[in-house]
Enzyme design. Structure first.
Site, mmCIF file in Angstrom:
data_model
loop_
_atom_site.group_PDB
_atom_site.id
_atom_site.type_symbol
_atom_site.label_atom_id
_atom_site.label_comp_id
_atom_site.label_asym_id
_atom_site.label_seq_id
_atom_site.Cartn_x
_atom_site.Cartn_y
_atom_site.Cartn_z
ATOM 1 N N ASN A 11 0.803 -1.227 0.000
ATOM 2 C CA ASN A 11 0.000 0.000 0.000
ATOM 3 C C ASN A 11 0.836 1.277 0.000
ATOM 4 O OD1 ASN A 11 0.775 -0.595 2.629
ATOM 5 N ND2 ASN A 11 -1.087 0.237 3.548
ATOM 6 N N GLU A 30 8.758 2.996 14.585
ATOM 7 C CA GLU A 30 9.487 3.451 13.403
ATOM 8 C C GLU A 30 9.404 4.963 13.356
ATOM 9 O OE1 GLU A 30 9.440 0.095 10.084
ATOM 10 O OE2 GLU A 30 7.422 0.886 10.421
ATOM 11 N N GLU A 32 4.907 -3.748 12.684
ATOM 12 C CA GLU A 32 3.866 -2.736 12.504
ATOM 13 C C GLU A 32 2.701 -3.454 11.843
ATOM 14 O OE1 GLU A 32 1.274 -0.631 11.239
ATOM 15 O OE2 GLU A 32 2.619 0.043 9.645
ATOM 16 N N CYS A 54 -3.141 1.245 7.187
ATOM 17 C CA CYS A 54 -3.353 0.759 8.548
ATOM 18 C C CYS A 54 -3.783 1.882 9.481
ATOM 19 C CB CYS A 54 -2.090 0.086 9.071
ATOM 20 S SG CYS A 54 -0.634 1.151 9.033
#
Length: 394
Positions: A68, A375, A167, A201
């Site tokens: 994505n 991150e 993640e 997400c």
């Protein structure tokens, strides 16, 4: 680069341009963080020796990225790995290998030595990643993807005790209180829901709107959604491109049909776009039942289910009623209220009066089943560093 991303995964070209700028920012940020690895020097309480704490590269890092955001998810991992002093192997999604290969070529042109950043594309991700995780030289795994695959990789990584940053999935609540500025809330909803066409997400997945403002919010939000121009990603006037696969469209259809069958009111959209391609119309659902599947699953599409609430305690309970905890959004003019609610929400990130939280300088990550580690920011580089303590007697 933006055109390549759009050709690979279908997102509208403006979204792709934004992603390229975001991807570049990780290199800009970690170019500065590379010289800021922390260290400590002090005396032991006994006075017998000095304590030195340093950080060193963890070792070879395996980086697994989704389709994505094929550029930004790659640079968000490569940049801190290099800043920390690690070599890395990037395994991009099978749907979007070309963007990853283009980034690898740019790094070669920029002077990254051969063998430091490696791009390995495959349609057999499971066996390849498993083989790398069982090589004793690999010491780090950074994965972005679904919670289900993340659980599998954590089990694989356990065999060699590989450090993991995960993640994973999200189910973001978007909370609008009565005292919110309506224009700001609707604009924030459009960004939080429709960034990357909802295939993110961080996308707002559940819209909780307080009763006093609910009718106006739903009306304005539906008008904005219905006005979006749907079409091929490269077309100059496209605002919403196709979903990634036919299976993705089928999932969205299933969730919408289930919600309507359980009493939801269709305000706008609610169907595929006629003709070829994996298109689904921007959709708003009102009066969504608490037992609708769409409130439990990550939609990953342009659909916004709206639920009306009465009290602050009620909406906090509703927002936290999920196994995920990546990001939440709150809209209100009352600073005391939003900060208090933010503290009660079980999510790693909270956006207050804004629909985007992603920033190379901020720690990105979630709680509960949404992941491990962070991150971005200096926290992102620490994920690729080992802490070493040295006891010294002069």
């Amino acid at each position: 680069m933006a055109q390549l991303i759009t050709v690979e995964n279908g997102k509208a070209l403006p979204d792709a341009r934004s992603e390229v700028a975001y991807a570049a920012e990780f290199f800009r940020w970690y170019a500065e963080e590379a010289v800021r690895a922390p260290g400590e020097f002090g005396s032991a309480p006994s006075g017998a020796n000095q304590i030195i704490v340093s950080h060193e590269p963890i070792g070879i890092a395996v980086l697994v990225t989704p389709w994505n955001f094929p550029a930004a998810m790659a640079t968000r991992k490569i940049a801190p790995a290099l800043a920390a002093g690690c070599t890395c192997i990037l395994k991009p999604a099978a749907e979007t290998p070309l963007t990853a290969l283009a980034i690898g070529e740019l790094m070669r042109q920029a002077g990254v030595p051969a063998g430091v950043v490696n791009i390995v594309s495959t349609k057999k991700a499971g066996p390849l990643v498993s083989a790398m995780l069982h090589d004793k030289r690999v010491r780090k795994l950074s994965f972005t993807g679904s919670t289900g695959v993340g659980r599998i990789l954590l089990r694989e990584a356990a065999d060699q005790v590989v450090s993991c940053s995960m993640e994973l999935g999200g189910n973001a609540p978007f909370i609008v209180f009565d005292d919110a500025d309506l224009e700001t809330a609707v604009a924030g909803a459009m960004v939080a829901k429709m960034r990357n066409g909802g295939e993110a997400c961080t996308a707002a997945n559940r819209f909780y709107v307080q009763k006093g403002i609910s009718a106006d919010f739903i009306r304005r939000f539906a008008e904005e959604m219905a006005a979006l121009n749907v079409g091929p990603g490269l077309a100059p006037d496209t605002q919403l491109g196709p979903l990634i696969t036919d299976a993705a469209v089928a999932k969205v259809e299933r969730l919408v049909d289930d919600a309507i069958a359980k009493g939801a009111r269709l305000v706008t959209g609610g169907s595929r776009l006629s003709g070829e391609g994996f298109y689904y119309l921007p959709t708003v659902l009102a009066n969504v039942s608490p037992d609708a599947e769409i409130l439990r699953e990550e939609i990953f599409g342009p659909v916004a289910p709206v639920i009306v609430f009465d009290t602050e305690d009620e909406v906090v309970d509703l927002a936290n009623d999920t196994e995920y905890g990546l990001v939440s959004y709150i809209f209100s003019r009352d600073l005391k209220r939003v900060l208090a609610v933010a503290g009660r929400l079980e999510s790693g990130m909270v956006g207050i009066n804004r629909g985007v939280v992603s920033d190379a300088a901020a720690p990105f990550g979630g709680m509960k089943q949404s992941g491990l580690g962070r991150e971005g920011s200096h926290h992102g580089m620490l994920e690729y560093l080992e802490t070493k303590y040295i006891a010294v007697t002069w």
